[in-house]
Design an enzyme around this catalytic site. Structure first.
Site, PDB file in Angstrom:
ATOM      1  N   ASN A   1      -9.953  -0.737  -0.031  1.00 45.82           N
ATOM      2  CA  ASN A   1      -8.495  -0.632  -0.036  1.00 45.82           C
ATOM      3  C   ASN A   1      -7.974  -1.138  -1.386  1.00 45.82           C
ATOM      4  OD1 ASN A   1      -5.750  -1.022   0.293  1.00 45.82           O
ATOM      5  ND2 ASN A   1      -5.901  -1.964   2.316  1.00 45.82           N
TER       6      ASN A   1
ATOM      7  N   HIS B   1      -3.408   6.688   2.714  1.00 43.58           N
ATOM      8  CA  HIS B   1      -3.797   5.402   2.122  1.00 43.58           C
ATOM      9  C   HIS B   1      -5.167   5.029   2.678  1.00 43.58           C
ATOM     10  CE1 HIS B   1      -4.126   1.347   0.960  1.00 43.58           C
ATOM     11  NE2 HIS B   1      -3.830   0.841   2.148  1.00 43.58           N
TER      12      HIS B   1
ATOM     13  N   CYS C   1       0.813  -1.223   0.000  1.00 44.05           N
ATOM     14  CA  CYS C   1       0.000   0.000   0.000  1.00 44.05           C
ATOM     15  C   CYS C   1       0.846   1.272   0.000  1.00 44.05           C
ATOM     16  CB  CYS C   1      -0.943  -0.004   1.193  1.00 44.05           C
ATOM     17  SG  CYS C   1      -1.950  -1.475   1.242  1.00 44.05           S
TER      18      CYS C   1
HETATM   19  N1  ACO Z   1     -17.582  -9.711   9.579  1.00 44.60           N
HETATM   20  C1  ACO Z   1     -17.964 -10.016  10.834  1.00 44.60           C
HETATM   21  N2  ACO Z   1     -17.095 -10.319  11.826  1.00 44.60           N
HETATM   22  C2  ACO Z   1     -15.776 -10.305  11.508  1.00 44.60           C
HETATM   23  C3  ACO Z   1     -15.303  -9.993  10.210  1.00 44.60           C
HETATM   24  C4  ACO Z   1     -16.261  -9.701   9.219  1.00 44.60           C
HETATM   25  N3  ACO Z   1     -15.925  -9.372   7.947  1.00 44.60           N
HETATM   26  N4  ACO Z   1     -13.951 -10.059  10.213  1.00 44.60           N
HETATM   27  C5  ACO Z   1     -13.580 -10.390  11.460  1.00 44.60           C
HETATM   28  N5  ACO Z   1     -14.675 -10.552  12.244  1.00 44.60           N
HETATM   29  C6  ACO Z   1     -14.748 -10.906  13.654  1.00 44.60           C
HETATM   30  C7  ACO Z   1     -13.516 -11.638  14.141  1.00 44.60           C
HETATM   31  O1  ACO Z   1     -13.617 -13.018  13.882  1.00 44.60           O
HETATM   32  C8  ACO Z   1     -13.538 -11.309  15.625  1.00 44.60           C
HETATM   33  O2  ACO Z   1     -14.478 -12.155  16.250  1.00 44.60           O
HETATM   34  P1  ACO Z   1     -14.209 -12.694  17.757  1.00 44.60           P
HETATM   35  O3  ACO Z   1     -14.184 -11.456  18.607  1.00 44.60           O
HETATM   36  O4  ACO Z   1     -15.387 -13.568  17.988  1.00 44.60           O
HETATM   37  O5  ACO Z   1     -12.890 -13.406  17.697  1.00 44.60           O
HETATM   38  C9  ACO Z   1     -14.095  -9.886  15.675  1.00 44.60           C
HETATM   39  O6  ACO Z   1     -14.784  -9.693  14.424  1.00 44.60           O
HETATM   40  C10 ACO Z   1     -13.042  -8.811  15.821  1.00 44.60           C
HETATM   41  O7  ACO Z   1     -11.999  -9.058  14.878  1.00 44.60           O
HETATM   42  P2  ACO Z   1     -10.780  -8.075  14.710  1.00 44.60           P
HETATM   43  O8  ACO Z   1      -9.849  -8.650  13.666  1.00 44.60           O
HETATM   44  O9  ACO Z   1     -10.227  -7.751  16.068  1.00 44.60           O
HETATM   45  O10 ACO Z   1     -11.529  -6.784  14.121  1.00 44.60           O
HETATM   46  P3  ACO Z   1     -10.956  -5.339  13.879  1.00 44.60           P
HETATM   47  O11 ACO Z   1     -11.780  -4.359  14.568  1.00 44.60           O
HETATM   48  O12 ACO Z   1      -9.469  -5.283  14.099  1.00 44.60           O
HETATM   49  O13 ACO Z   1     -11.229  -5.126  12.321  1.00 44.60           O
HETATM   50  C11 ACO Z   1      -9.972  -5.123  10.245  1.00 44.60           C
HETATM   51  C12 ACO Z   1     -10.617  -5.980  11.353  1.00 44.60           C
HETATM   52  C13 ACO Z   1     -11.065  -4.340   9.550  1.00 44.60           C
HETATM   53  C14 ACO Z   1      -9.285  -6.049   9.264  1.00 44.60           C
HETATM   54  C15 ACO Z   1      -8.965  -4.137  10.887  1.00 44.60           C
HETATM   55  O14 ACO Z   1      -8.150  -4.839  11.818  1.00 44.60           O
HETATM   56  C16 ACO Z   1      -8.048  -3.452   9.893  1.00 44.60           C
HETATM   57  O15 ACO Z   1      -8.498  -2.604   9.128  1.00 44.60           O
HETATM   58  N6  ACO Z   1      -6.745  -3.735   9.928  1.00 44.60           N
HETATM   59  C17 ACO Z   1      -5.709  -2.968   9.228  1.00 44.60           C
HETATM   60  C18 ACO Z   1      -5.717  -3.193   7.736  1.00 44.60           C
HETATM   61  C19 ACO Z   1      -4.559  -2.450   7.132  1.00 44.60           C
HETATM   62  O16 ACO Z   1      -4.365  -1.266   7.369  1.00 44.60           O
HETATM   63  N7  ACO Z   1      -3.726  -3.133   6.358  1.00 44.60           N
HETATM   64  C20 ACO Z   1      -2.523  -2.523   5.822  1.00 44.60           C
HETATM   65  C21 ACO Z   1      -2.665  -2.123   4.447  1.00 44.60           C
HETATM   66  S1  ACO Z   1      -3.177  -3.421   3.378  1.00 44.60           S
HETATM   67  C22 ACO Z   1      -1.848  -3.793   2.246  1.00 44.60           C
HETATM   68  O17 ACO Z   1      -0.721  -3.416   2.454  1.00 44.60           O
HETATM   69  C23 ACO Z   1      -2.196  -4.670   1.065  1.00 44.60           C
END
Ligand code: ACO
Length: 333
Positions: A285, A255, A114
């Site tokens: 993204n 980003h 990214c």
């Molecule tokens: N729908 C419903 N529930 C979900 C989903 C979904 N799509 N995805 C995960 N959950 C659940 C998980 O299983 C977890 O359940 P549990 O509590 O029963 O274990 C709960 O939701 C919380 O999961 P987290 O992973 O802690 O959720 P979070 O709030 O962190 O959101 C996300 C996840 C959106 C992926 C976030 O962590 C994020 O945006 N991360 C950063 C992404 C990023 O910036 N990447 C870098 C750039 S990408 C690149 O370089 C290609």
């Protein structure tokens, strides 16, 4: 000494849209969860026979037309992508060059996830300031749908396809110049976000493995925390280094990974809502394409004017990060 000026922007988005509702029929998720946790409502998905190079070439064509620079004057093309047309070779940049009819130019890809667009911008700046090149086409293009696992709700809700491009050219006018670019990387965090198979480090026999083993995997929550910390430090550093206040930034172009990450960084910098460019809701993204697609968005809305200062800020797999202070310096005012 020559300076590097950001002359023009262009973007391309495929027509097919994948909504949160559509995804909720594919995996155990909901529009409410995705909207609340990411800010994403929909993303665009390329057609099966539409490649990263097709999208990159379309975005680049627009950027060239808007630059006022004849395409025969372009002497280098660099493409940032983690979803190239072909694994290893040829580079997507060389294919785009041919699609645009650009002959005998330097062309290569870079892989910085990214942060890719900030990396290619820094390469263009360095080549121009050294006097080696005069007019460089930089592109961020991604067909992330090709490397996304649509059974993994943790990643498939995030990513979309698209491309953005810019023309960077030499100028003697320091007022037009890209002010500064900072880039960094730390492989200690490589396992947070990776496509673990398909390369020479793969645990599988690369000749027999299934295409699906080349999909992206991400430790989302850990990545989230590092992203907020790194993006914030990154922009504070570049502003302090150049003695620029956040109030002097007309457009903060981060980003577009997650609305909550962008808001956290914006709050840390005490930015007003109107300074922050947001496209994550409609494109998701798009990795290396996300920043130029966002710049194109404000350009097409008539919100990006000559001389206005942009602050770019990116973070991604690698891990990689980068920030840039960039005045918009079109030849056609
Ligand atoms: N729908 C419903 N529930 C979900 C989903 C979904 N799509 N995805 C995960 N959950 C659940 C998980 O299983 C977890 O359940 P549990 O509590 O029963 O274990 C709960 O939701 C919380 O999961 P987290 O992973 O802690 O959720 P979070 O709030 O962190 O959101 C996300 C996840 C959106 C992926 C976030 O962590 C994020 O945006 N991360 C950063 C992404 C990023 O910036 N990447 C870098 C750039 S990408 C690149 O370089 C290609």
């Amino acid at each position: 000494m020559a300076y590097a000026a950001f002359r023009s922007i262009g973007a391309y988005v495929p027509s097919s849209i994948l909504t949160n509702e559509d995804l909720s029929k594919m995996v155990d998720t909901s529009d409410e969860w995705i909207t609340k946790r990411t800010g994403i409502k929909e993303r665009h998905i390329a057609a099966k026979d539409e490649f990263t190079s097709d999208m990159g070439a379309k975005a680049a064509q627009i950027a060239i037309e808007r630059s006022g620079i004849d395409k025969t004057q372009i002497d280098m093309l660099v493409c940032a992508t983690i979803s190239p047309d072909y694994f290893c070779m040829p580079s997507t940049a060389t294919i785009i060059a041919t699609k645009l009819g650009l002959k005998n130019i330097t062309a290569f890809d870079i892989s910085a996830a990214c942060t890719g667009f900030v990396y290619v911008l820094s390469i263009a700046k360095a080549f121009i300031e050294s006097g080696m090149k005069k007019n460089i086409l930089i592109i961020g293009a991604e067909k992330l749908s090709a490397i996304t696992d649509y059974t993994d709700r943790g990643t498939c809700i995030l990513f979309g396809d698209g491309a953005g491009a810019a023309v960077i050219s030499a100028t003697n006018n320091k007022d037009e110049a890209i002010i500064d670019i900072h880039t960094g990387a730390d492989g200690e965090y490589a396992d947070l976000l990776m496509t673990p198979n398909g390369g020479s480090g793969s645990a599988h026999d690369s000749l027999t493995q299934e295409a699906s083993s080349c999909f992206m995997q991400m430790k989302g929550n850990e990545t989230f925390k590092v992203a907020v910390k790194t993006l914030t430090k990154d922009v504070i550093d570049i502003l302090e280094h150049n003695n620029i206040q956040s109030s002097q930034i007309k457009h903060f172009v981060p980003h577009q990974a997650n609305l909550r990450i962008i808001k956290a960084v914006g709050d840390a910098l005490k930015l007003q809502d109107e300074q922050v460019v947001l496209t994550v809701e409609k494109y998701g993204n798009t990795s290396g394409a996300s920043i130029p697609m966002a710049i194109n968005d404000i350009y097409e809305k008539g919100e990006l004017k000559a001389g206005e200062l942009m602050l770019l800020d990116a973070f991604g797999g690698g891990l990689t990060w980068g920030s840039a202070l960039v005045p918009f310096s079109p030849l056609k005012k």
